[in-house]
Design a protein around this motif. Structure first.
Motif, mmCIF file in Angstrom:
data_model
loop_
_atom_site.group_PDB
_atom_site.id
_atom_site.type_symbol
_atom_site.label_atom_id
_atom_site.label_comp_id
_atom_site.label_asym_id
_atom_site.label_seq_id
_atom_site.Cartn_x
_atom_site.Cartn_y
_atom_site.Cartn_z
ATOM 1 N N MET A 1 10.249 4.785 3.007
ATOM 2 C CA MET A 1 11.153 3.988 2.171
ATOM 3 C C MET A 1 12.454 3.656 2.906
ATOM 4 O O MET A 1 13.344 3.041 2.337
ATOM 5 C CB MET A 1 11.489 4.746 0.877
ATOM 6 N N LEU B 1 2.255 3.788 -1.137
ATOM 7 C CA LEU B 1 2.335 3.510 -2.581
ATOM 8 C C LEU B 1 3.697 2.935 -3.007
ATOM 9 O O LEU B 1 3.766 1.880 -3.633
ATOM 10 C CB LEU B 1 2.038 4.783 -3.392
ATOM 11 N N ALA B 2 4.766 3.651 -2.643
ATOM 12 C CA ALA B 2 6.088 3.215 -3.116
ATOM 13 C C ALA B 2 6.514 1.872 -2.501
ATOM 14 O O ALA B 2 6.896 0.965 -3.244
ATOM 15 C CB ALA B 2 7.124 4.296 -2.859
ATOM 16 N N THR C 1 4.280 -0.828 -4.240
ATOM 17 C CA THR C 1 4.535 -0.972 -5.672
ATOM 18 C C THR C 1 5.894 -1.612 -5.925
ATOM 19 O O THR C 1 6.047 -2.427 -6.836
ATOM 20 C CB THR C 1 4.477 0.399 -6.368
ATOM 21 N N LEU C 2 6.877 -1.235 -5.130
ATOM 22 C CA LEU C 2 8.227 -1.761 -5.338
ATOM 23 C C LEU C 2 8.436 -3.090 -4.618
ATOM 24 O O LEU C 2 9.553 -3.610 -4.590
ATOM 25 C CB LEU C 2 9.256 -0.732 -4.868
ATOM 26 N N LEU D 1 2.326 16.008 -2.719
ATOM 27 C CA LEU D 1 1.554 14.823 -2.339
ATOM 28 C C LEU D 1 0.717 14.415 -3.536
ATOM 29 O O LEU D 1 0.444 15.226 -4.422
ATOM 30 C CB LEU D 1 0.654 15.133 -1.139
ATOM 31 N N PHE D 2 0.279 13.153 -3.559
ATOM 32 C CA PHE D 2 -0.551 12.684 -4.667
ATOM 33 C C PHE D 2 -2.017 12.947 -4.330
ATOM 34 O O PHE D 2 -2.570 12.285 -3.456
ATOM 35 C CB PHE D 2 -0.293 11.198 -4.926
ATOM 36 N N HIS E 1 -4.844 12.307 -5.620
ATOM 37 C CA HIS E 1 -5.891 11.322 -5.856
ATOM 38 C C HIS E 1 -5.816 10.156 -4.879
ATOM 39 O O HIS E 1 -6.648 9.261 -4.925
ATOM 40 C CB HIS E 1 -5.799 10.805 -7.290
ATOM 41 N N ARG F 1 6.237 10.256 4.099
ATOM 42 C CA ARG F 1 6.175 9.437 2.886
ATOM 43 C C ARG F 1 7.581 9.038 2.445
ATOM 44 O O ARG F 1 7.828 7.890 2.045
ATOM 45 C CB ARG F 1 5.489 10.232 1.761
ATOM 46 N N ALA F 2 8.514 9.992 2.530
ATOM 47 C CA ALA F 2 9.897 9.688 2.156
ATOM 48 C C ALA F 2 10.509 8.714 3.174
ATOM 49 O O ALA F 2 11.237 7.793 2.802
ATOM 50 C CB ALA F 2 10.715 10.966 2.078
#
Lengths: 238, 241
Positions: free
Chosen positions: B153, B100-101, B104-105, B88-89, B91, B149-150
């Protein structure tokens, strides 16, 4: 006993007057301080921008194998800058490179100290980027983000947070290192104190005053850095 | 959906994969087992090119992904990956980790991405954690977030690389439960694991790997676990079961 204390204060008063008040001598310190702050600020910005750029080049090369040529130049740059004293670099830039050019001396100092600091900042950023678990890059990439997006959104925020103490340290070092600017005839804070000493033939007060001013600036910088660190540490609390 | 042909991978002089061929169909739940160092993880990581194969070919939805002209980033959007150590990220908040993905995409608007993330979080009962950070979660919660999270997408296939190996024993169950639900929803899954119970219950295919090759492939996991044909598989199962 009391007499001697009174006498000491009277002496101190005279001395203080001679060194700082008479002939507006305090102006050597304030003008010098202005120059010191200008040089530090300018060099800091140049150093961080250039250092960051070098760090990105170096790590991109290490991780992907791209940018071979630029990386070689960056490495050479780091070797030269870190392998020679900053005073020598400063003098070479002023007396050799800009010898025939009419250029503001403060700007020369900004360039010299900035180029020098960049080398150290680059290594600080690089160590920060390399310290991030490779799993972070893999996680970002496996979500479909490209190398640049992952670097900016995932790696950099963590890396910058991690290197903040080291970066603060470099800032403090830079501030103090500018005290050699007098070697090219630039009147910075240190030179200002030294000029007073040469006028009054008294070393104690002007030099102590200079030292105290440096110390206060360093303390202010330190306080700023720790505040920033605390704010960025938000996500670590558990 | 994924056709792997004669896949090989070496790290310097070390040959980790020595000619692997397999086909993964839509809706398959493939479990890969084998002793450590057998090349299972490397095989899985080759499927989304986290490791670049040294030979052979992989076709994903008809596209040759080992072709240098293949757009790796676009390909990976369709392959979700779950790691042993969650990754995991730290921050970013849980919500930001998930959005995020897609944001961002530019696949979803911020509002849509957040709505979808909240739906997913509700499904796994962690909606109240949306604003917290990964450091505040347990291992099991972290891994479930990583799965979600996966999923955000909308992948066509999910790759799991030992998803429960880094967990405390009492947290393995919740992660396997989520994976079972995914399987029941018809998700195509490829899973490297040491959880034989999960393999028996969920997999429709088991690949036993050792020394960089598939030693045994079984379309009937129950039979494979009861009566493995390959002597290495038999030895391995006798140790772990």
């Amino acid at each position: 006993m009391l007499d001697s204390i009174i006498a000491w204060f009277a002496d101190f008063g005279d001395s203080f007057y001679d060194n700082f008040i008479k002939d507006y001598r305090w102006k050597y310190l304030t003008d010098g301080l202005t120059n010191t702050l200008l040089i530090t600020l300018g060099a800091l910005i140049l150093g961080i921008v250039l250092g960051f750029l070098i760090a990105v080049i170096r790590t991109t090369h290490d991780k992907t194998g791209r940018l071979k040529f630029v990386n070689a130049i960056a490495k050479l740059y780091l070797t030269i800058v870190r392998g020679t004293p900053v005073v020598v670099q400063l003098m070479i830039i002023y007396f050799v490179i800009f010898a025939a050019v009419d250029i503001n001396i403060v700007l020369v100092a900004v360039i010299s100290f900035g180029l020098n600091s960049a080398a150290y900042v680059a290594e600080i950023f690089r160590s920060g980027i390399m310290s991030i678990d490779p799993g972070q890059m893999e996680a970002g990439r496996s979500l479909g983000l490209n190398y640049t997006q992952t670097t900016w959104k995932i790696i950099m925020p963590q890396a910058v947070k991690n290197v903040l103490p080291a970066l603060g340290n470099e800032m403090i070092t830079l501030l103090k290192e500018t005290s050699v600017a007098g070697y090219i005839g630039l009147q910075d804070l240190t030179k200002g104190g030294d000029i007073i000493r040469s006028r009054t033939y008294e070393a104690f007060l002007p030099l102590i005053a200079v030292a105290i001013i440096y110390l206060v600036m360093v303390l202010v910088l330190q306080a700023g850095v720790s505040r920033l660190e605390r704010r960025l540490r938000q996500s670590d609390r558990d | 959906m994924i056709e792997i042909e004669n896949l090989s991978k070496s790290f310097g002089k070390l040959d980790v994969l020595k000619g692997i061929s397999a086909t993964i169909h839509k809706g398959d739940k493939v479990v890969i087992i084998g002793p450590s160092g057998s090349g299972k993880s490397t095989f899985l990581r080759c499927l989304n090119l986290l490791e670049v194969p040294t030979g052979g070919s992989i076709r994903f939805e008809g596209q040759e992904i080992t072709d240098p002209k293949c757009d790796v980033d676009r390909l990976r959007r369709k392959m979700g990956m779950v790691f042993q150590h969650f990754n995991l990220f730290p921050h970013l908040s849980i919500l930001q980790n998930i959005t995020l993905a897609p944001i961002t995409l530019k696949i979803l608007s911020k509002a849509d991405a957040e709505a979808r993330a909240m739906d997913l979080l509700k499904r796994i009962g962690l909606a109240d954690k949306a604003r917290t950070f990964p450091a505040m979660l347990s291992g099991g919660q972290k891994q479930r977030i990583a799965i979600v999270r996966a999923l955000a997408m909308n992948p066509d296939v999910m790759l799991f690389d030992e998803p429960t190996s880094a967990l405390d024993p009492e947290m393995v169950g919740e992660v396997l439960q989520l994976m079972k639900e995914l399987a029941d929803d018809g998700m195509t899954m490829v899973c490297v694991t040491h959880e034989m119970g999960f393999a028996k219950e969920v997999a429709n295919r088991v690949l036993f790997m050792d020394e960089g090759v598939i030693m045994e492939e079984s379309h009937n996991p129950a039979e494979f676990f009861a009566n493995p044909q390959n002597p290495r598989a038999r030895e391995f199962l006798s140790k772990v079961l």
